[in-house]
Write a protein that holds these residues in place. Structure first.
Motif, short mmCIF file in Angstrom:
data_model
loop_
_atom_site.label_atom_id
_atom_site.label_comp_id
_atom_site.label_asym_id
_atom_site.label_seq_id
_atom_site.Cartn_x
_atom_site.Cartn_y
_atom_site.Cartn_z
N THR A 166 0.82 -1.21 0.00
CA THR A 166 0.00 0.00 0.00
C THR A 166 0.85 1.26 0.00
O THR A 166 0.52 2.25 -0.66
CB THR A 166 -0.93 0.02 1.24
OG1 THR A 166 -1.70 -1.17 1.24
CG2 THR A 166 -1.84 1.22 1.23
N GLU A 167 1.96 1.22 0.71
CA GLU A 167 2.82 2.40 0.78
C GLU A 167 3.42 2.73 -0.58
O GLU A 167 3.59 3.90 -0.91
CB GLU A 167 3.91 2.20 1.83
CG GLU A 167 3.34 2.18 3.23
CD GLU A 167 4.36 1.82 4.29
OE1 GLU A 167 5.52 1.52 3.94
OE2 GLU A 167 3.99 1.83 5.47
N ILE A 168 3.71 1.72 -1.39
CA ILE A 168 4.24 1.97 -2.73
C ILE A 168 3.18 2.67 -3.58
O ILE A 168 3.48 3.64 -4.28
CB ILE A 168 4.71 0.66 -3.39
CG1 ILE A 168 5.95 0.14 -2.67
CG2 ILE A 168 4.98 0.86 -4.88
CD1 ILE A 168 6.42 -1.22 -3.14
N VAL A 169 1.95 2.19 -3.51
CA VAL A 169 0.85 2.81 -4.26
C VAL A 169 0.66 4.25 -3.80
O VAL A 169 0.56 5.18 -4.61
CB VAL A 169 -0.46 2.01 -4.10
CG1 VAL A 169 -1.63 2.75 -4.73
CG2 VAL A 169 -0.32 0.63 -4.70
N THR A 170 0.63 4.44 -2.50
CA THR A 170 0.42 5.78 -1.93
C THR A 170 1.52 6.75 -2.36
O THR A 170 1.24 7.86 -2.81
CB THR A 170 0.38 5.69 -0.39
OG1 THR A 170 -0.68 4.82 -0.01
CG2 THR A 170 0.16 7.05 0.23
N LEU A 171 2.74 6.32 -2.24
CA LEU A 171 3.86 7.20 -2.59
C LEU A 171 3.95 7.45 -4.10
O LEU A 171 4.25 8.57 -4.53
CB LEU A 171 5.17 6.62 -2.05
CG LEU A 171 5.26 6.55 -0.52
CD1 LEU A 171 6.52 5.83 -0.09
CD2 LEU A 171 5.19 7.94 0.10
N THR A 172 3.67 6.44 -4.90
CA THR A 172 3.68 6.62 -6.35
C THR A 172 2.59 7.59 -6.77
O THR A 172 2.83 8.50 -7.58
CB THR A 172 3.51 5.26 -7.06
OG1 THR A 172 4.55 4.39 -6.65
CG2 THR A 172 3.54 5.43 -8.58
N TYR A 173 1.40 7.40 -6.23
CA TYR A 173 0.30 8.31 -6.56
C TYR A 173 0.63 9.74 -6.09
O TYR A 173 0.40 10.71 -6.82
CB TYR A 173 -1.02 7.84 -5.94
CG TYR A 173 -2.18 8.72 -6.31
CD1 TYR A 173 -2.68 8.72 -7.60
CD2 TYR A 173 -2.75 9.59 -5.38
CE1 TYR A 173 -3.73 9.55 -7.96
CE2 TYR A 173 -3.80 10.42 -5.73
CZ TYR A 173 -4.29 10.39 -7.02
OH TYR A 173 -5.33 11.22 -7.37
N GLY A 174 1.20 9.86 -4.93
CA GLY A 174 1.60 11.17 -4.42
C GLY A 174 2.59 11.86 -5.34
O GLY A 174 2.52 13.08 -5.56
N THR A 175 3.50 11.09 -5.89
CA THR A 175 4.48 11.64 -6.83
C THR A 175 3.79 12.14 -8.10
O THR A 175 4.14 13.20 -8.63
CB THR A 175 5.54 10.57 -7.18
OG1 THR A 175 6.18 10.15 -5.97
CG2 THR A 175 6.58 11.12 -8.13
N ILE A 176 2.80 11.39 -8.58
CA ILE A 176 2.05 11.81 -9.76
C ILE A 176 1.33 13.13 -9.49
O ILE A 176 1.42 14.07 -10.29
CB ILE A 176 1.06 10.72 -10.20
CG1 ILE A 176 1.80 9.50 -10.73
CG2 ILE A 176 0.07 11.25 -11.24
CD1 ILE A 176 0.94 8.27 -10.92
#
Length: 198
Positions: free
Chosen positions: A23-33
């Motif tokens: 979940t943290e990977i998804v969260t951080l990737t989305y945050g970067t976008i």
């Protein structure tokens, strides 16, 4: 489809037929976008003032394109047939769709008197974990951080013949008590036969 059956299908698919990602990977990737969009989409004639309306529109567009494709995966994994009405659709979205892809179950609430609009209240939103909106005096009023979800629903429902308007009406990131998405059925899309070549 009964609400309990939709919940059971969502739980079963989440546990046994879904490839998991941290979940943290998804969260951080989305945050970067989102951060990149805020940096790149600027108001005309400015060098550093974010155009949050453009960011919201781009997140919605990205989500729409995802939804157009995600519905096939959803239908294959869940084996759900066609929903009979909007109430059943709302339950399947909440208890099966969100469970399969984000492991959350928003609460369906706030039905309109004509039965063509409902709310999805998120008790948790994995896209918004670890997030603080920019402190520029505008983001809390203009940015819908998780707007990609609106586009996903809009695209997915369009593929099953439902034209909808989907938008967030509140978000805890903006200081509201809850995060709520509003889904409004605009019309059912009729199947159109391609014109004859003759």
């Amino acid at each position: 489809m009964a609400s309990s059956k939709a919940a059971r299908i969502g739980e079963d698919v989440w546990k046994s037929r879904t490839e998991k990602i941290n979940t943290e990977i998804v969260t951080l990737t989305y945050g970067t976008i989102v951060s990149s969009l805020c940096r790149d989409l600027l108001l005309p004639n400015t060098t550093s003032t974010t155009d949050y309306a453009a960011v919201n529109a781009e997140l919605d567009r990205m989500g729409y394109n995802i939804g157009l494709r995600l519905i096939e995966d959803f239908l294959a994994k869940s084996n759900t047939g066609a929903c009979q009405n909007l109430r059943e659709t709302a339950e399947v979205i909440s208890k099966t769709g969100f469970k399969i892809f984000l492991n959350i179950t928003p609460v369906v609430s706030g039905w309109s008197s004509d039965g063509k609009s409902f709310g999805l209240v998120f008790e948790e939103n994995p896209l918004a974990d670890f997030v603080e909106l920019p402190d520029d005096g505008r983001a809390q009023e203009e940015l819908w951080y998780s707007n990609i979800l609106c586009g996903v629903l809009r695209g997915a429902l369009e593929m099953v013949q439902m034209q909808v308007d989907v938008r967030f009406v509140s978000d805890v990131l903006r200081g509201n008590d809850t995060t709520e998405m509003r889904v409004t059925l605009l019309k059912y899309i009729e199947d159109e036969m391609p014109p004859d070549d003759e």
